[in-house]
Design an enzyme around this catalytic site. Sequence first.
Site: not given
Lengths: 404, 86
Positions: A161, A294, A331
């Site tokens: 990620c 994040h 996400h």
Amino acid sequence: MPVAAVTGLGAVTALGPDVASLAAGLAEGRCAIGPLTLFEHGGRCRIAAEVPDLPASASHGLPPATARRLSRSDRLALAAAAEACRHAGLEPPERAGVAVYVGASVGGMHEAEAAWRRRRTGADHRWRLSRLVATPVAVSAAVVSQALGLFGPRATFSTACSSSALAVAEAAAAIGRGRMRVALALGTDGLCRLTYAGFDALQALDPAPCRPFAADRAGLSLGEGAGALVVEDLEHARARGARILALVLGAGIAADAHHPTAPHPEGAGALRALRAALDAAGVTPEAVDYVNAHGTGTRQNDAVEVGVLRTVLGTRLRRVPVSSTKSQLGHTLAAAGAIEAVVTVLALETGLLPPTVNLRTPEPAWGDVDFVPVPGRRQPLRIALSSSYGFGGHDVTLVLARAR
Amino acid sequence: MNRADVLAEVKSLLATGLRLDRSPSDIPDDTPIFGEGLGLDSIDALELVVLVEERFHVSIPDEEVGKRAFASVSALADFIATERTR
């Protein structure tokens, strides 16, 4: 690290097919997480931030045979890349030396899954090359440079990620070393069964839209998309009269030597990355005006991340707005770093802070942190951080600054 | 299967098997398969060999045969019709 300029932006997200629709959706505090329609999933979660009306026909000059076989991830990447090049005013003659640095994790997995199903159900009696040729993760970089005529250095980063945050960081660093003058840094990831089933099996998915930093947060929501930034040598950008949207002041890259999926409990790698980024940028904690976190919405990520920010920013944290774009876009995995860098550049440019949506009751221990409630607000920024943390402990923080 | 049936089947195979953005009836008989014609490339060529073998049980053993068989849509129908009567 020498300062690099950001001169072009591109984005295809669940909020829309370009940067303008992303900016509008962010300003409205819209949550783009909705029903999962792309494939059947027999699990506990059925929602995702899907990209509507994927530009299937937009081939951007590719030969028809190549365009026909693009994966979902490739089409997302191509649309964002083309927008960023247009935005930066890079005409074909100037594109030749442009580097392509891509962050990606699944490549053509969605199409490979479909090919496997066709083979297994007998719809195809033999393996079909055209259904598998888009599978490798490096294909998106190849189709972007083929379509746009970019002959500079090319690399694909796959650090889960944080992949495309790393692509941005490495593009800026390579420009600083003189390897190239202009780079297209982008991230792309289309939704696929593998990712969805994997995160669900890990019990990392919230069955309801994710609620980063909330007391009752229960996991992340998956999304898809692509983000692209034209990163350029500052003098080169000035010499060709490009509009400088923001500056990349520095980046920090570090690792958690800890666990395949869980972050280090004290955020060892995230701390190192954040400190290294501030060092590289020559920025003190007191100068930080905004953090694009994040902020996945999992119990662990958010706790570790706030802890790291508190450790490094200290009392300054009380005066630094922190928001999670994942509350709106889900996400987007390997695309998240680049998309969130685009969002951060927009915030620096416009002074509009993107909100954290779906946040009713913040975690009580973080009552002193400003998570930018809906609808966001206007607040001029000079320096902003964007952090991305990948499974396996791949930690990247970018330091970005307003152009003027 | 007579030649007309083979020709129709070939067009359908090209349009749906290769996922072309056109219907079988929009493919003229004399269309070249590669290059300017249907715009197919070398990856499609490999795919087409497999599709033809699968659908018509006719094999294309080498490039020489392939060049002749894939010259145009009607050439492919001729090749398949001839091979099937052997």
